[in-house]
Design an enzyme around this catalytic site. Structure first.
Site, mmCIF file in Angstrom:
data_model
loop_
_atom_site.group_PDB
_atom_site.id
_atom_site.type_symbol
_atom_site.label_atom_id
_atom_site.label_comp_id
_atom_site.label_asym_id
_atom_site.label_seq_id
_atom_site.Cartn_x
_atom_site.Cartn_y
_atom_site.Cartn_z
ATOM 1 N N HIS A 228 -5.368 -6.346 17.305
ATOM 2 C CA HIS A 228 -4.751 -6.435 15.767
ATOM 3 C C HIS A 228 -3.763 -4.914 15.686
ATOM 4 O O HIS A 228 -2.736 -4.894 14.972
ATOM 5 C CB HIS A 228 -5.435 -6.796 14.546
ATOM 6 C CG HIS A 228 -6.295 -5.659 14.040
ATOM 7 N ND1 HIS A 228 -7.481 -5.284 14.335
ATOM 8 C CD2 HIS A 228 -5.763 -4.899 12.870
ATOM 9 C CE1 HIS A 228 -7.942 -4.353 13.750
ATOM 10 N NE2 HIS A 228 -6.946 -4.025 12.785
ATOM 11 N N ASP B 16 -9.634 3.542 4.517
ATOM 12 C CA ASP B 16 -10.076 2.188 4.952
ATOM 13 C C ASP B 16 -11.675 2.170 5.108
ATOM 14 O O ASP B 16 -12.211 1.146 4.529
ATOM 15 C CB ASP B 16 -9.403 1.868 6.300
ATOM 16 C CG ASP B 16 -9.627 0.368 6.545
ATOM 17 O OD1 ASP B 16 -9.757 -0.379 5.801
ATOM 18 O OD2 ASP B 16 -9.642 0.162 7.968
ATOM 19 N N HIS C 39 -1.902 -1.337 7.250
ATOM 20 C CA HIS C 39 -2.799 -0.814 8.227
ATOM 21 C C HIS C 39 -3.236 -2.183 9.120
ATOM 22 O O HIS C 39 -3.515 -1.990 10.435
ATOM 23 C CB HIS C 39 -4.163 -0.258 8.163
ATOM 24 C CG HIS C 39 -4.894 -0.615 6.990
ATOM 25 N ND1 HIS C 39 -4.817 -0.769 5.836
ATOM 26 C CD2 HIS C 39 -6.033 -1.191 7.057
ATOM 27 C CE1 HIS C 39 -5.567 -1.316 5.322
ATOM 28 N NE2 HIS C 39 -6.524 -1.397 5.966
ATOM 29 N N ASP C 40 -3.550 -3.316 8.514
ATOM 30 C CA ASP C 40 -4.187 -4.546 9.209
ATOM 31 C C ASP C 40 -3.165 -5.472 9.343
ATOM 32 O O ASP C 40 -3.427 -6.620 9.323
ATOM 33 C CB ASP C 40 -5.315 -4.958 8.567
ATOM 34 C CG ASP C 40 -6.426 -4.045 8.740
ATOM 35 O OD1 ASP C 40 -6.754 -3.577 10.005
ATOM 36 O OD2 ASP C 40 -7.605 -4.220 7.944
ATOM 37 N N LYS D 130 -3.231 -8.480 11.851
ATOM 38 C CA LYS D 130 -4.297 -9.498 11.709
ATOM 39 C C LYS D 130 -3.528 -11.010 11.546
ATOM 40 O O LYS D 130 -4.030 -11.958 11.833
ATOM 41 C CB LYS D 130 -5.070 -9.634 10.648
ATOM 42 C CG LYS D 130 -6.098 -8.305 10.761
ATOM 43 C CD LYS D 130 -7.174 -8.200 9.657
ATOM 44 C CE LYS D 130 -8.452 -7.183 9.995
ATOM 45 N NZ LYS D 130 -9.279 -7.047 8.851
ATOM 46 N N HIS E 159 -5.112 3.675 13.076
ATOM 47 C CA HIS E 159 -6.271 3.764 12.071
ATOM 48 C C HIS E 159 -7.634 3.432 12.698
ATOM 49 O O HIS E 159 -8.586 3.538 11.899
ATOM 50 C CB HIS E 159 -5.747 2.865 11.006
ATOM 51 C CG HIS E 159 -5.999 1.402 11.196
ATOM 52 N ND1 HIS E 159 -5.308 0.611 11.884
ATOM 53 C CD2 HIS E 159 -6.996 0.393 10.785
ATOM 54 C CE1 HIS E 159 -5.471 -0.603 11.811
ATOM 55 N NE2 HIS E 159 -6.533 -1.041 11.220
ATOM 56 N N HIS E 160 -7.680 2.841 14.155
ATOM 57 C CA HIS E 160 -8.946 2.407 14.537
ATOM 58 C C HIS E 160 -9.207 3.593 15.729
ATOM 59 O O HIS E 160 -10.277 3.560 16.426
ATOM 60 C CB HIS E 160 -9.143 1.061 15.097
ATOM 61 C CG HIS E 160 -9.367 0.107 13.933
ATOM 62 N ND1 HIS E 160 -10.439 0.329 13.142
ATOM 63 C CD2 HIS E 160 -8.580 -0.855 13.517
ATOM 64 C CE1 HIS E 160 -10.362 -0.833 12.447
ATOM 65 N NE2 HIS E 160 -9.439 -1.393 12.527
#
Length: 346
Positions: free
Chosen positions: A233, A288, A204-205, A208, A259-260
């Protein structure tokens, strides 16, 4: 990778010379073009990793050039170079056209070097993923069990990349994977989708890797500009994985993108709401956030389970899918078991 292939397009010769000089100082060779049409012809005959594009040009502005360039080379990473640092509409238009980042004139050497360093990592990852997919095609004829084992191992290695950039996360990705699979099962997704979500949610990240250390590891609160950069990101992660034919990496692209997002439409990067947010994104968002709340960080103490669950309930229908919040609360003992299993790895 042996050489980072970079081109720079600007109708002002002095700007091109400046970019070349800065690039040379950090060991990067840049091919320059004053005419954007000539750069497009070059792209048709040469593979390019990174393209630096001025916005204001007479034959074709930077946004138009980015669109055309990406039609020629989909894997190209475009960076918009503009003297207008706070022009939100320009930045949004450039992002929608495919720009991955921005440089502000006059170009700062330290900033330029940091961005080049990060984009080199992204490009290397793209090449590795392409090689990974090619190898998978050859492995289809081999034993299925061995193929799946290698696939999962590669995913775990890739998942650790974001954790490596952000080392304070500890066993965060492992807990997110287990929370996500548990919630997917409770929601009624098939075993195949549960498996995909288990291995894809740690990605998910992954975007970054495209955020500079100066921002990612900043101990203080972000400025508005830094926060806007950090938010990219999710889009960077999607761009990194979206072309993969691997189902786990395809799911990872979806999760990175969504996811955000928030159930009420107030999230980022695109402001999706309700069931327009992919179920993988809605599930991973809960996993998360819950794990972030209940984990020790240098800047905060862990919340209790009761406090974290109360927050999920408070944000039900706003940040989170109400049905998923209910399912998570109903399975809180399974959540606690997962937490205890990985607690020592924080």
């Amino acid at each position: 990778m042996d050489t980072l292939r970079v081109i720079s397009i600007d109708d002002t010769l002095m700007n091109l010379i400046l970019i070349e000089e800065i690039a040379r100082e950090i060991g990067i060779e840049v091919v320059s073009f004053e005419n954007p049409l000539e750069s497009l012809q070059y792209l048709k005959n040469n593979r390019v990793d990174l393209m630096l594009v001025d916005y204001m040009m007479p034959q074709m502005n930077g946004v138009e050039l980015i669109r055309e360039a990406l039609r020629v080379q989909e894997e190209l990473i475009p960076v918009m170079v503009s003297a207008v640092d706070d022009d939100y509409s320009l930045r949004l238009e450039a992002l929608r056209a495919g720009a991955a980042d921005f440089l502000t004139k006059p170009v700062d050497i330290a900033q330029f070097e940091a961005k080049i360093k990060n984009f080199r990592k992204i490009i290397e990852m793209k090449l590795q993923l392409q090689d990974f997919n090619a190898k998978l095609q050859l492995e289809v004829q081999k034993a299925t069990a061995n193929l799946v084992a290698r696939e999962h191992e590669a995913l775990e290695v890739i998942s650790r990349l974001a954790e490596y950039r952000d080392p304070e996360t500890g066993s965060h990705i492992a807990r997110v994977a287990h929370y996500s699979k548990m919630l997917a099962s409770a929601y009624g997704l098939s075993e195949r989708e549960q498996d995909i979500l288990f291995y894809a949610s740690p990605l998910h990240d992954i975007g970054k890797v495209g955020i500079s250390d100066a921002i990612l590891l900043k101990p203080a609160k972000f400025s508005d500009a830094e926060y806007e950069t950090m938010k990219t990101h999710s889009q960077l992660g999607y761009e990194l994985l979206k072309e993969s034919k691997n189902p786990y990496l395809q799911a990872g692209a979806i999760i990175a993108k969504y996811h955000h997002e928030k159930f009420d439409g107030s999230g980022y990067y695109h402001g999706y709401s309700g069931e327009d947010i992919h179920i993988y994104g809605r599930i991973t968002a809960i996993a998360d956030v819950f794990d972030a709340l209940t984990s020790q960080r240098p800047y905060k103490k862990p919340w209790s389970f009761e406090e974290a669950i109360a927050f999920l309930a408070q944000e039900s229908g706003k940040h989170f899918d109400p049905r998923l919040v209910s399912l998570f609360r109903e399975n809180i003992e399974k959540v606690r078991e997962i937490y205890m299993q990985f607690e020592e790895e924080q």
